[in-house]
Design a protein around this motif. Structure first.
Motif, PDB file in Angstrom:
ATOM      1  N   PRO A 146       0.766  -1.022  -0.045  1.00 39.35           N
ATOM      2  CA  PRO A 146       0.004   0.010   0.006  1.00 39.35           C
ATOM      3  C   PRO A 146       0.677   1.333  -0.054  1.00 39.35           C
ATOM      4  O   PRO A 146       1.745   1.578   0.686  1.00 39.35           O
ATOM      5  CB  PRO A 146      -0.818  -0.260   1.385  1.00 39.35           C
ATOM      6  N   ARG A 147       0.604   2.292  -1.062  1.00 39.84           N
ATOM      7  CA  ARG A 147       1.539   3.145  -1.142  1.00 39.84           C
ATOM      8  C   ARG A 147       0.654   4.646  -0.888  1.00 39.84           C
ATOM      9  O   ARG A 147      -0.934   4.657  -1.465  1.00 39.84           O
ATOM     10  CB  ARG A 147       1.968   3.398  -2.546  1.00 39.84           C
ATOM     11  N   GLU A 148       1.086   5.808  -0.843  1.00 41.66           N
ATOM     12  CA  GLU A 148       0.347   6.867  -0.799  1.00 41.66           C
ATOM     13  C   GLU A 148       1.065   7.948  -1.606  1.00 41.66           C
ATOM     14  O   GLU A 148       2.473   8.210  -1.714  1.00 41.66           O
ATOM     15  CB  GLU A 148       0.431   7.516   0.635  1.00 41.66           C
ATOM     16  N   TRP A 149       0.153   8.634  -2.393  1.00 40.67           N
ATOM     17  CA  TRP A 149       0.753   9.752  -3.179  1.00 40.67           C
ATOM     18  C   TRP A 149       0.364  10.969  -2.612  1.00 40.67           C
ATOM     19  O   TRP A 149      -1.033  11.157  -2.462  1.00 40.67           O
ATOM     20  CB  TRP A 149       0.491   9.572  -4.650  1.00 40.67           C
ATOM     21  N   ARG A 150       1.234  12.265  -2.665  1.00 40.54           N
ATOM     22  CA  ARG A 150       0.659  13.554  -2.527  1.00 40.54           C
ATOM     23  C   ARG A 150       1.442  14.257  -3.406  1.00 40.54           C
ATOM     24  O   ARG A 150       2.400  14.139  -4.060  1.00 40.54           O
ATOM     25  CB  ARG A 150       1.080  13.856  -1.068  1.00 40.54           C
ATOM     26  N   THR A 151       1.008  15.487  -3.773  1.00 37.90           N
ATOM     27  CA  THR A 151       1.492  16.371  -4.766  1.00 37.90           C
ATOM     28  C   THR A 151       1.886  17.566  -3.911  1.00 37.90           C
ATOM     29  O   THR A 151       1.437  18.268  -2.970  1.00 37.90           O
ATOM     30  CB  THR A 151       0.562  17.015  -5.704  1.00 37.90           C
TER      31      THR A 151
END
Length: 232
Positions: free
Chosen positions: A16-21
């Motif tokens: 499980p990965r998380e992306w943010r800008t």
């Protein structure tokens, strides 16, 4: 190890990965696949040993904001388990321990000073030695424990540990106090036992400030690198 100067093909585990800008800082180049951080103003920069930085993950793409103002460009950042250079003799014995950013691709097991922690235990031997233990490792030393005082003094002592955050459990082996850090230098008692808690401590020294920002936790160790959980 030196910092990466070109895009990096960073291996990542399929978990499980998380992306943010994040908006990129002015006059800054972000390289794809490198470890990145936000500065005190909230803009993205390459990770380094600057303790004012907060490491946020791995850059999914590159961006050249050399001529741009703060926030002129944005970069997607992946919070994941990724493989970086072992810069500090990290072994399987350190799996689960915090690790620290030396540059945008190198990880160290030590922060060069005193590690930050969410929970810690303050103990003393009843005579003249006080130590703050984080995960079983002594990271602070203090003295002057002979004067009998009250739990208020432990709140004062807590305020002298700026590298520690959130919640602490203080104990002398029998009595225990849990305090919560609400804001910088502001502590309140969450729980203690027994109700008549009293300790023997009159002063605490603050220890050595860290010299590298935390990058996450050591997850796996390969012969050619360290897998770092940047979410931790």
């Amino acid at each position: 190890m030196t910092a990466a100067t070109e895009a990096r093909n960073t291996q990542k585990l399929t978990v499980p990965r998380e992306w943010r800008t994040f908006p990129v800082a002015a006059a800054t180049v972000i390289l794809a696949g490198t470890l990145v951080a936000v500065n005190a103003s909230g803009y993205l920069v390459p990770a380094s040993a600057d303790t004012t930085l907060l490491v946020v993950g791995v850059a999914e793409e590159g961006a050249d904001n050399t001529s741009g103002a703060n926030g002129a460009l944005e970069v997607e950042v992946d919070r994941c388990i990724a493989k970086f250079v072992n810069g500090d003799s990290i072994t399987i014995a350190h799996v689960g321990d915090p690790c620290y950013a030396t540059d945008n691709q190198t990880i160290a097991k030590g922060d060069g000073g005193t590690a930050a922690a969410k929970d810690a235990t303050l103990t003393f031997n009843g005579t003249d030695d006080v130590g703050l233990y984080v995960d079983g490792v002594l990271v602070y030393v203090a003295c002057d424990t002979n004067a009998a005082t009250t739990i208020d003094n432990w709140l004062v002592a807590a305020a002298k540990f700026p590298q520690l955050t959130e919640k602490f459990t203080f104990t002398d082996g029998t009595t225990k106090i849990t305090v919560t850090k609400k804001t910088s230098g502001d502590f309140s008692i969450e729980d203690y036992s027994p109700a008549t808690a009293s300790f023997a401590i009159s002063s605490v020294t603050a220890g050595v400030a860290p010299t590298k920002p935390r990058a996450g936790k050591i997850h796996l160790v390969d012969s050619d690198g360290v897998w770092v959980d940047t979410r931790a």
